[in-house]
Design an enzyme around this catalytic site. Structure first.
Site, PDB file in Angstrom:
ATOM      1  N   SER A 136     -27.890 -87.683  -1.299  1.00 20.71           N
ATOM      2  CA  SER A 136     -28.643 -88.904  -1.557  1.00 20.71           C
ATOM      3  C   SER A 136     -29.067 -88.946  -3.021  1.00 20.71           C
ATOM      4  O   SER A 136     -28.279 -88.607  -3.902  1.00 20.71           O
ATOM      5  CB  SER A 136     -29.837 -88.968  -0.604  1.00 20.71           C
ATOM      6  N   SER A 137     -30.306 -89.328  -3.301  1.00 23.57           N
ATOM      7  CA  SER A 137     -30.771 -89.461  -4.677  1.00 23.57           C
ATOM      8  C   SER A 137     -32.286 -89.579  -4.705  1.00 23.57           C
ATOM      9  O   SER A 137     -32.901 -90.064  -3.741  1.00 23.57           O
ATOM     10  CB  SER A 137     -30.158 -90.711  -5.321  1.00 23.57           C
ATOM     11  N   TYR A 151     -28.625 -99.966  -5.240  1.00 21.56           N
ATOM     12  CA  TYR A 151     -28.448 -98.512  -5.184  1.00 21.56           C
ATOM     13  C   TYR A 151     -29.635 -97.858  -4.479  1.00 21.56           C
ATOM     14  O   TYR A 151     -29.454 -97.009  -3.607  1.00 21.56           O
ATOM     15  CB  TYR A 151     -28.295 -97.958  -6.599  1.00 21.56           C
ATOM     16  N   LYS A 155     -29.539 -95.634  -0.856  1.00 20.96           N
ATOM     17  CA  LYS A 155     -29.946 -94.231  -0.753  1.00 20.96           C
ATOM     18  C   LYS A 155     -31.164 -94.062   0.153  1.00 20.96           C
ATOM     19  O   LYS A 155     -31.275 -93.054   0.872  1.00 20.96           O
ATOM     20  CB  LYS A 155     -30.216 -93.659  -2.145  1.00 20.96           C
TER      21      LYS A 155
END
Length: 252
Positions: A136-137, A151, A155
């Site tokens: 993920s981030s 984005y 995520k």
């Protein structure tokens, strides 16, 4: 740690974090399936692995996703670990004309493809009592960049999907976790169309945005992923592991 005779699929393994993960799993004894769209780069990574299965495929295409799982199981006889690493960045304002085009593309790549691959792989992973790790981030947890709603949303959805599937598969002995990197020195900025000078500026800004004033190497994320996939993490499921050099705690 040893992954002798374990079978691992790593999507997006032609470069960056995915390549580092695949190479580390192979070094630890695993049989690795490399998945990406760039054959030349995949072959380069493959030369650093021990007899990998190399599949040129697009995870957003259902037939390719089916082929990834089916070919891996046919070639190696089973599947133990799925690393959903393939992803992409992209920016658009919510008021921009291309807002929905960017949103649809990022959701297809960063979330839908993970859901579908997990759907296909889960029955095999249940048989081996294996595990799944989604890359993920930190952008799932904090808004870091302007015009990044698509984005960020993809995520954040990936994190909650991770928890949801972890809760569902726990009774089958399958663990599901996510790793949320901060800035990592990969080609994701280059792939977004930035020039060399722009890339340098982007990474310098990322570095300044961390509490530790550094950017990670892909191998650092691979170290965390292999730990979570190992028996050393046998009590860990449904967790979101941040590796961001202190991006989330950086004081304004």
């Amino acid at each position: 740690m040893s992954f002798n005779d374990k079978v691992v699929i790593v999507t997006g393994s032609s470069s960056g974090i995915g390549a580092a993960i695949a190479i580390e799993f192979s070094a630890l004894g695993a049989h690795v399936c490399l998945v990406g769209r760039n054959k030349e780069k995949l072959d380069e990574v493959g030369r650093k692995c021990n007899n990998p299965l190399v599949l040129v495929a697009d995870v957003t295409q259902d037939k390719d996703a089916q082929r990834i799982v089916n070919e891996t199981v046919r070639y190696f006889g089973k599947l133990d670990i799925l690393i959903n690493n393939a992803g992409m960045g992209g920016a658009a304002s919510i008021t921009a004309e291309n807002a929905m085009a960017v949103y649809d593309k990022l959701m297809s790549t960063n979330l839908r493809s993970v859901v579908y691959l997990t759907h296909l792989a889960a029955p095999h992973i249940i048989k081996t009592k294996g595990n799944i790790i989604n890359i993920s981030s930190v952008c799932a947890l904090r808004i870091l960049l302007k015009d990044s709603f698509a984005y960020n949303t993809s995520k954040a959805g990936l994190d909650h999907f991770t928890r949801s599937v972890a809760a569902e598969l726990a009774s089958d002995g399958v663990r599901v976790n996510a790793v949320n990197p901060g800035p990592v020195l990969t080609d994701i900025v280059q792939n977004s169309g930035f020039s060399d000078a722009q890339q340098k500026a982007v990474f310098e800004n990322m570095k300044k945005g961390t509490a530790l004033n550094r950017i990670s190497e892909p191998s650092e994320i691979a170290d965390l992923v292999t730990f979570l996939a190992s028996d050393k993490a046998r009590a860990i499921t449904g967790s979101i592991y941040v590796s961001d050099n202190g991006t989330l705690i950086k004081a304004a």
